[in-house]
Design an enzyme around this catalytic site. Structure first.
Site, PDB file in Angstrom:
ATOM      1  NE  ARG A  19     -13.528  20.934  64.262  1.00 24.79           N
ATOM      2  CZ  ARG A  19     -12.973  21.731  65.178  1.00 24.79           C
ATOM      3  NH1 ARG A  19     -13.607  22.824  65.576  1.00 24.79           N
ATOM      4  NH2 ARG A  19     -11.798  21.449  65.692  1.00 24.79           N
TER       5      ARG A  19
ATOM      6  NE  ARG B 239       0.343  22.982  40.516  1.00 19.30           N
ATOM      7  CZ  ARG B 239      -0.334  23.835  39.744  1.00 19.30           C
ATOM      8  NH1 ARG B 239      -0.451  23.610  38.443  1.00 19.30           N
ATOM      9  NH2 ARG B 239      -0.907  24.903  40.280  1.00 19.30           N
TER      10      ARG B 239
ATOM     11  CG  HIS C 154      -6.135  23.624  39.184  1.00 19.99           C
ATOM     12  ND1 HIS C 154      -4.966  23.638  38.445  1.00 19.99           N
ATOM     13  CD2 HIS C 154      -6.106  24.731  39.955  1.00 19.99           C
ATOM     14  CE1 HIS C 154      -4.264  24.719  38.762  1.00 19.99           C
ATOM     15  NE2 HIS C 154      -4.944  25.399  39.685  1.00 19.99           N
TER      16      HIS C 154
ATOM     17  CE  LYS D  36      -9.196  22.454  63.457  1.00 21.34           C
ATOM     18  NZ  LYS D  36      -8.749  23.827  63.647  1.00 21.34           N
TER      19      LYS D  36
ATOM     20  CD  GLU E 146     -13.171  31.806  63.119  1.00 20.06           C
ATOM     21  OE1 GLU E 146     -13.262  30.907  63.969  1.00 20.06           O
ATOM     22  OE2 GLU E 146     -13.131  31.574  61.892  1.00 20.06           O
TER      23      GLU E 146
ATOM     24  CG  LEU F 226     -13.347  25.687  62.931  1.00 19.97           C
ATOM     25  CD1 LEU F 226     -13.196  25.039  61.559  1.00 19.97           C
ATOM     26  CD2 LEU F 226     -12.167  25.364  63.802  1.00 19.97           C
TER      27      LEU F 226
HETATM   28  N1  PDD Z   1      -7.516  26.008  65.606  1.00 22.74           N
HETATM   29  N2  PDD Z   1     -11.376  29.226  64.745  1.00 22.74           N
HETATM   30  C1  PDD Z   1     -10.296  28.929  63.998  1.00 22.74           C
HETATM   31  C2  PDD Z   1     -10.056  29.691  62.743  1.00 22.74           C
HETATM   32  C3  PDD Z   1      -9.418  27.907  64.418  1.00 22.74           C
HETATM   33  O1  PDD Z   1      -8.360  27.587  63.665  1.00 22.74           O
HETATM   34  C4  PDD Z   1      -9.660  27.224  65.644  1.00 22.74           C
HETATM   35  C5  PDD Z   1      -8.780  26.114  66.151  1.00 22.74           C
HETATM   36  C6  PDD Z   1     -10.798  27.590  66.390  1.00 22.74           C
HETATM   37  C7  PDD Z   1     -11.154  26.891  67.692  1.00 22.74           C
HETATM   38  O2  PDD Z   1     -11.619  25.577  67.447  1.00 22.74           O
HETATM   39  P1  PDD Z   1     -11.470  24.441  68.557  1.00 22.74           P
HETATM   40  O3  PDD Z   1     -12.076  24.974  69.796  1.00 22.74           O
HETATM   41  O4  PDD Z   1     -12.245  23.300  67.992  1.00 22.74           O
HETATM   42  O5  PDD Z   1      -9.994  24.159  68.700  1.00 22.74           O
HETATM   43  C8  PDD Z   1     -11.634  28.581  65.909  1.00 22.74           C
HETATM   44  C9  PDD Z   1      -6.643  24.918  65.959  1.00 22.74           C
HETATM   45  C10 PDD Z   1      -6.387  24.797  67.413  1.00 22.74           C
HETATM   46  C11 PDD Z   1      -5.387  25.016  65.109  1.00 22.74           C
HETATM   47  O6  PDD Z   1      -5.488  25.491  63.988  1.00 22.74           O
HETATM   48  O7  PDD Z   1      -4.326  24.587  65.560  1.00 22.74           O
END
Ligand code: PDD
Length: 282
Positions: A53, A101, A103, A148, A180, A204
């Protein structure tokens, strides 16, 4: 505080020794991606899935991946060995690097790679026994929630709304669908069947979510990866949130409505128990 082992641009050091330029694009623009990998008994849980990921996040924001998969593995392994606690949260962040800086992408800048291995936060027993409270919030995030990225302002504001309402998590609602949590995935259990939003650009693709789906399969339970109408939250028998940091938690209220019987449900207990086995068996 015990020393937290860290890694910055090819060197291991303590977290306190890390220095990053204010011109780092992660600081100036939030131009970076991250991962959080749980470690149990000095073994990184689902490491491959997290690194895949991470590589995808890097590729999707058109950054250069500075390391091979095995170099990433070595780095995580080194941090684990240096840490005092056997149970850790290894955080990795990659930014587009340090540049004047502007963009547009800088021409010849190498990415900044930062990582740290903090002791894993324990899940409060009360949350396991009694379940947690949820609130719903409008999803004000962008259209690429599948990456992420470190820009977490909408998630932070949502989480703060939840905390101020005495809840543990905020559920993002967009166009009438519950997607979520601010840092977790969502599962809705209705009439014995399990629902979670499909892996698209609006959530995510959680690693914990994927494991839970595997466990549901092993239990012979029917699950659906489909969009969840917001009002199902109030009709659910059980609601769960899942993440690497919080594993799988049952919610017993949502917007102050009681979920099911108001206690963590039977299905949650079964899946939670299997998850605990899976943590040590992976
Ligand atoms: N966050 N959705 C979002 C928006 C998230 O930020 C996360 C995880 C998840 C769950 O993903 P996973 O099972 O792979 O941890 C879903 C992490 C833990 C964080 O931001 O610290």
């Amino acid at each position: 505080m015990a020393q937290v082992p860290a890694f910055l641009n090819d060197a291991y050091m303590s977290l306190e020794a890390c220095r990053i330029s204010p011109l780092d694009r992660g600081f100036i623009f939030g131009d970076g991606v991250y991962e959080l990998i749980p470690v149990y008994g000095r073994k990184a849980f689902c490491l491959q899935q997290h690194l895949v990921r991470l590589a995808r996040s890097i590729e999707q924001v058109r950054m250069h991946n500075p390391y091979t998969q095995s170099q990433w593995e070595d780095m995580v392994e080194n941090l684990i060995q240096q840490a005092i606690s056997p149970d850790l949260a290894v955080y990795i962040q990659v930014t587009r690097g340090v540049a004047t800086r502007d963009h547009g992408f800088p021409e010849s800048t190498s990415p900044t790679v930062f990582a740290m291995a903090n002791p894993l936060m324990e899940i409060p027993n009360e949350q396991l026994q009694k379940g947690v409270a949820l609130v719903t919030v409008d999803d004000i995030r962008w259209q690429r929630c599948d990456i992420k990225v470190v820009d977490l302002l909408p998630n932070i504001l949502a989480k703060q709304d939840a905390l101020q309402a005495g809840a543990a998590e905020a559920i993002m609602v967009r166009d009438g669908f519950a997607l979520e949590g601010s840092s977790s995935n969502l599962f809705v259990i209705r009439k014995g069947e399990v629902y979670t939003h499909p892996k698209d650009n609006l959530i995510l693709p959680g690693i914990t979510r994927e494991i839970i789906l595997e466990l549901l399969g092993a239990l012979g339970l029917k699950f659906h990866e489909q969009a969840i109408p917001e009002n199902w939250l109030y009709l659910a028998d059980e609601l769960w949130i899942t993440s690497s940091a919080r594993e799988i938690l049952a919610a017993t209220t949502i917007d102050q409505h009681t979920v099911g019987d108001g206690v963590p449900g039977k299905l949650w207990k079964d899946v939670y128990a299997l998850y605990q086995q899976r943590k040590v068996g992976d």
